[in-house]
Design a protein around this motif. Structure first.
Motif, short mmCIF file in Angstrom:
data_model
loop_
_atom_site.label_atom_id
_atom_site.label_comp_id
_atom_site.label_asym_id
_atom_site.label_seq_id
_atom_site.Cartn_x
_atom_site.Cartn_y
_atom_site.Cartn_z
N TYR A 87 0.85 -1.20 0.00
CA TYR A 87 0.00 0.00 0.00
C TYR A 87 0.88 1.24 0.00
CZ TYR A 87 -4.21 -2.70 0.85
OH TYR A 87 -5.27 -3.57 0.72
N GLY A 88 0.50 2.19 -0.83
CA GLY A 88 1.17 3.48 -0.84
C GLY A 88 0.49 4.42 0.14
N PRO A 89 0.84 5.71 0.09
CA PRO A 89 0.19 6.69 0.96
C PRO A 89 -1.32 6.73 0.71
CG PRO A 89 2.12 7.63 -0.14
CD PRO A 89 1.86 6.31 -0.79
N HIS A 90 -2.08 7.04 1.77
CA HIS A 90 -3.52 7.27 1.68
C HIS A 90 -4.30 6.04 1.21
CE1 HIS A 90 -2.10 11.32 2.24
NE2 HIS A 90 -1.48 11.29 1.07
N GLY A 91 -3.75 4.85 1.50
CA GLY A 91 -4.48 3.60 1.24
C GLY A 91 -4.55 3.17 -0.20
N ILE A 92 -3.66 3.65 -1.06
CA ILE A 92 -3.64 3.26 -2.46
C ILE A 92 -2.90 1.93 -2.61
CG2 ILE A 92 -2.81 3.83 -4.77
CD1 ILE A 92 -5.18 5.51 -3.85
N ALA A 93 -3.57 0.93 -3.19
CA ALA A 93 -2.94 -0.37 -3.41
C ALA A 93 -1.93 -0.25 -4.56
CB ALA A 93 -3.99 -1.42 -3.74
N MET A 130 -7.23 -7.11 -6.12
CA MET A 130 -7.82 -5.82 -6.51
C MET A 130 -7.57 -5.48 -7.98
SD MET A 130 -6.90 -3.41 -3.25
CE MET A 130 -7.15 -3.96 -1.56
N PHE A 131 -6.87 -6.39 -8.69
CA PHE A 131 -6.52 -6.12 -10.09
C PHE A 131 -6.94 -7.29 -10.97
CE2 PHE A 131 -3.58 -3.80 -7.42
CZ PHE A 131 -3.45 -2.57 -8.04
N ASN A 132 -7.32 -6.97 -12.20
CA ASN A 132 -7.58 -7.97 -13.22
C ASN A 132 -6.44 -7.92 -14.24
OD1 ASN A 132 -10.07 -8.93 -12.25
ND2 ASN A 132 -11.15 -7.22 -13.20
N ARG A 133 -5.90 -9.08 -14.57
CA ARG A 133 -4.81 -9.11 -15.54
C ARG A 133 -5.40 -9.14 -16.96
NH1 ARG A 133 0.61 -12.92 -15.44
NH2 ARG A 133 2.04 -11.24 -16.01
N ARG A 134 -4.92 -8.24 -17.79
CA ARG A 134 -5.44 -8.10 -19.15
C ARG A 134 -4.29 -7.89 -20.14
NH1 ARG A 134 -9.32 -9.86 -17.22
NH2 ARG A 134 -11.43 -9.00 -17.07
N HIS A 235 -1.59 0.55 -9.82
CA HIS A 235 -2.12 1.11 -8.57
C HIS A 235 -3.62 1.36 -8.69
CE1 HIS A 235 -2.35 4.96 -10.66
NE2 HIS A 235 -1.13 4.72 -11.11
N THR A 236 -4.23 1.69 -7.59
CA THR A 236 -5.69 1.93 -7.56
C THR A 236 -6.03 3.41 -7.42
OG1 THR A 236 -5.72 1.53 -5.16
CG2 THR A 236 -6.18 -0.36 -6.60
N LEU A 237 -5.10 4.29 -7.75
CA LEU A 237 -5.37 5.72 -7.72
C LEU A 237 -6.29 6.10 -8.88
CD1 LEU A 237 -4.76 8.62 -6.68
CD2 LEU A 237 -2.78 8.63 -8.25
N ASP A 238 -7.32 6.85 -8.60
CA ASP A 238 -8.23 7.38 -9.63
C ASP A 238 -7.54 8.54 -10.33
OD1 ASP A 238 -10.18 8.56 -11.17
OD2 ASP A 238 -11.76 8.35 -9.67
N GLU A 239 -7.19 8.35 -11.60
CA GLU A 239 -6.45 9.37 -12.34
C GLU A 239 -7.35 10.17 -13.28
OE1 GLU A 239 -2.02 8.00 -12.96
OE2 GLU A 239 -3.37 6.48 -13.79
#
Length: 241
Positions: A87-93, A130-134, A235-239
């Motif tokens: 996990y990165g800062p602020h709970g980002i996977a 938390m991720f799907n491989r594509r 990562h799971t950050l909303d960009e």
């Protein structure tokens, strides 16, 4: 445009500028591809993709040939693929893919980056779900001139197309992990020139942060991507803007 957008843009330009690092990473892709399927690209789809990716970063043919020769040399250290989660800062996977000939060195480097930039490295499986491989095939818009995207979509659905995303610069074709190896040749049959092809991990959900928090996360991502052993960072950050 907000501060987060400008920070992401600057970070992307910085990563694109690392041509020598791009060559190193492509060389490792070639090494692993040959280790898995041999040195003949006609019979090794992964090697064909690696060579294509070398062209995408303008790697000279002489460098590609040298990388293939090194990978087939029995005295060359074989690289292995390894992954790291946390996990990165602020709970980002964060999910890291790397290729290394010294796992202890890579583990220490990745752990240090997580610790220094407000994250924490986790155990195997801690964020993988938390991720799907594509499979991802990137095509420049200029290479699609004269082609009907809807017709292409109909042609490709039966050979594994998952979805298509388009912007002003490029079109991205996504496939399942299982269909990745066979999808490239199908694009070739349709005379579609692929700029880059790779396996990616797409987040099943993302998290929105403030501009200041986004900068915290990108400092970690940049540090991870600077490591020569690191191939990709997801990562799971909303960009989205």
């Amino acid at each position: 445009m907000g501060r987060a957008f400008e920070y992401r843009k600057a970070a992307k330009m910085k990563r694109w500028a690392g041509m020598a690092k791009a060559f190193t990473k492509v060389g490792r892709e070639i090494n692993i591809a040959i280790k898995e399927g041999g040195a003949d690209p006609d019979y090794n789809p992964r090697l064909r993709l690696a060579i294509n990716n070398a062209k995408a970063v303008n790697m000279p043919k002489a460098n590609v040939d040298a990388a293939i020769k090194r990978a087939t040399d029995k005295d060359t250290s074989a690289y292995e693929e390894v992954t790291f989660e946390g996990y990165g800062p602020h709970g980002i996977a964060v999910f890291v893919e790397a290729t290394t000939d010294n796992n202890n060195r890579t583990v220490a480097s990745i752990r240090h980056a997580f610790s220094k930039y407000g994250g924490q490295m986790g155990t195997s499986g801690s964020v993988d779900y938390m991720f799907n491989r594509r499979g991802q095939f990137i095509v420049k818009q200029e290479d699609l001139e004269g082609k009907d995207i809807e017709e292409l979509e109909l042609e490709l659905i039966d050979v594994g197309l998952d979805r298509i995303e388009t912007d002003e610069d490029e079109t991205i074709f996504y496939t399942s992990f299982e269909d990745f190896a066979g999808f490239g040749p199908e694009l070739e049959k349709l005379d579609v020139k692929v700029s880059k092809a790779e396996l990616v991990r797409l987040p099943t959900h993302t998290k929105k942060l403030t501009d200041e928090e986004v900068e915290d996360v990108y400092k970690l991502i940049e540090k991870l991507e600077e490591d020569d052993d690191v191939a990709s960072v997801f990562h799971t950050l909303d960009e989205s803007e």
